[in-house]
Design a protein around this motif. Structure first.
Motif: not given
Length: 596
Positions: A511-527
């Motif tokens: 995420a330090f390099q690209n904030q889209d990484e948070v959006g891409a990972a968020a849903v599976p991460y929460l699960r």
């Protein structure tokens, strides 16, 4: 029509054997006198109201829906809803966990939470009317002036008046920074509010004498975006000098939303044409005040799906024990009958156990969170209150998103148990699927919850809140790591705890390099995080069940069987989810928008 019997035995197990609430209450001065018997008596009476009064109205609400008279702009709720609400008020249920200063009974949130599970199992659409009122109560209680509290809270606490939250508008959805509703100051300190709101649950009805709308709007000099939003009390009827409903305020239902589910709840488009309102809290800080209500609502939405999971499971089990079809692959189990009941088939059991595990895991998790809210509000030690608040903040998006995802999965599996009959309305199962689907959408979609968890609750404090919860998991693993009987639960629990830590660090670095990484990972991460939480509570429940499995009470053997199913069949989903979260944003963002 189906059936609903409140799972009192499992509720008692969670409250008294896993959480030991009686001892917890002794640490909270406001609740120190509440004992096990009191809690059980309340829930026993609540179960009667849910099963005897509300459950018979569930299909009625679904089939009749609500009706808007466009001339009078009044909404008629389904047959029996108003009478059931009056019974609810007469019995004192609205005041259960409210402040005694305003007429409440002052009981713990954790007891009220269990009661609401039963209400949601019995009739989610009806339960949304008083459920939203409790959110309005919370917001005014936290941010209202003394005069506002004195005027509105006793009426909300008694249930004489109900409440709503009026947030979104047609053009802005979740992005509340775009809302356009205007609030113009008046000489008497009130405001004239003009605009339109959509998706307002319980926005108009005749079940109560007044409706207290909490409305987000902009002052004339407000800055753009979310920093320029204020919160206002806008009652349906402006209270007179005696505090009773007076003149009709121009906030009207313009239309009812035609919905996939929850037909019994009046989901309204609300039009404000110079309606009189009063500011709650500070100007331009309305979201701070509204978040009190939204957080209460997010826990409430999780409880809606937990309730649907339980009632769908109960009815699917009854059907599976009765429905005869084919023979068991390992030989006839009911040779005296033309075929075996379908509960003998492995995949039917998989579907039933999926719903059962998600119900029991959700019940333990939500009760734990409710108890942490009680500690946050009432513990005499400031440090304990802060730790509880941090944990509630961390886990609230998981409660909302994970339990509602699971509710959708569970109700779908239970409908599948019925085969073709599950798709037919007379059996009642397809309604649970339709009703469950909304819970993944409102009060912030589950994607929003996932972004909140990963982006705000975890990465913004460098994982501090997550590490504190992880320390509880680690302590339990270390405490029970040498117990051979617990190894089947402890080993996977320790493993998922380690993996969540590593996954969090990896996403944070990306995420330090690209904030889209948070959006891409968020849903599976929460699960994945949700499964870690469930694994922790299932391991705790399994420990108790192992100790009591030879007591002669079959409940503990069933609890162990469910825990084993969860660890062996449901927790392994995390392997796929972790790979998805690690795969990054490139596979999502590479395709140009015009090529979709």
């Amino acid at each position: 029509m189906g059936q609903y019997i409140a799972p009192l035995r499992d509720m008692q197990f969670v409250l008294h054997e896993m959480l030991n609430v009686e001892e917890e209450f002794k640490q909270l001065p406001a609740h120190a006198e509440i004992d096990k018997d009191t809690a059980n008596q309340i829930l026993d009476e609540g179960s009667k109201f849910a099963s005897e009064v509300l459950f018979p109205l569930n299909r009625v609400g679904d089939h009749e829906g609500c009706r808007l008279d466009k001339e009078t702009r009044k909404v008629q709720t389904p047959t029996g809803f108003k009478e059931a609400y009056q019974q609810y008020v007469d019995a004192g249920w609205p005041s259960l966990s409210c402040d005694p200063e305003f007429g409440g009974q002052g009981l713990p949130i954790v007891i009220n939470n269990a009661f609401y599970e039963m209400l949601n199992s019995a009739n989610q659409a009806w339960t949304m009317y008083p459920g939203l009122s409790h959110g309005a109560y919370e917001a005014i209680h936290a941010h209202g002036t003394p005069e506002q509290k004195a005027l509105y809270l006793p009426k909300l606490v008694s249930g004489e008046w109900t409440g709503t939250m009026c947030l979104t508008e047609p053009h802005c959805g979740t992005d509340l920074g775009l809302l356009r509703t205007k609030a113009e100051p008046q000489a008497d300190g009130s405001f004239r509010i003009t605009g339109g709101k959509i998706f307002i649950s319980a926005g108009e009805h005749e079940m109560s004498k007044n409706i207290v709308h909490l409305v987000l709007a902009r002052l004339p000099d407000a800055p753009a975006g979310t920093k320029g939003i204020s919160l206002f009390i806008v009652p349906k009827y402006v209270p007179g000098a005696n505090g009773e409903p007076g003149e009709r305020n121009p906030i009207f239902c313009g239309a009812l939303e035609e919905k996939m589910g929850i037909h019994g709840n009046s989901t309204c488009q609300m039009n404000l044409d110079g309606a009189t309102g009063w500011l709650i809290g500070e100007p331009n800080k309305g979201l701070n005040a509204m978040f009190v209500m939204m957080n209460a609502a997010r826990l409430g939405v999780g409880m809606q799906s937990l309730g649907l999971t339980e009632v769908a499971y109960q009815n699917a089990v009854t059907y599976a024990k009765d429905r005869l079809q084919m023979r068991s692959l390992s030989g006839p189990k009911a040779p005296e009958k033309a075929a075996d009941p379908i509960i003998v088939h492995p995949d039917v059991r998989r579907m039933l156990l999926t719903a059962r595990a998600y119900a029991e895991g959700g019940r333990a998790f939500s009760a734990y969170i409710a108890l942490q809210i009680d500690r946050e509000l009432n513990h005499p030690d400031e440090e304990v209150r802060k730790e509880a608040a941090d944990e509630v903040a961390l886990l609230t998006p998981i409660i909302k998103a994970f339990l509602t995802d699971n509710g959708w999965i569970a109700t779908s599996e239970c409908m599948q148990v019925y085969g073709g009959h599950g798709f037919i309305s007379e059996w009642g199962m397809e309604q649970y699927v339709r009703d469950a689907r909304i819970n993944m959408i409102y009060e912030g979609t589950n994607t929003i919850q996932s972004l909140d968890l990963l982006g705000r609750k975890i990465l913004m404090d460098n994982g501090a809140k997550l590490r504190k919860f992880g320390e509880k998991v680690k302590a339990f693993v270390e405490e029970n790591g040498t117990d051979e009987a617990m190894s089947e639960f402890i080993t996977p629990l320790g493993d998922i705890g380690d993996k969540v830590g590593k996954l969090t660090m990896e996403i944070g670095m990306k995420a330090f390099q690209n904030q889209d990484e948070v959006g891409a990972a968020a849903v599976p991460y929460l699960r994945v995080a949700g499964h870690m939480v469930f694994a922790y509570f299932f391991a705790r429940m399994a420990k108790i069940a192992l100790e009591k499995q030879d007591s002669g009470d079959s409940f503990y053997k069933a609890k162990l069987a469910t825990a084993r199913f969860y660890f062996q069949r449901l927790l392994p989903e995390t392997a796929m989810l972790i790979r998805q979260a690690r795969s990054g944003s490139a596979n999502l963002m590479a395709l140009e928008a015009d090529l979709f």
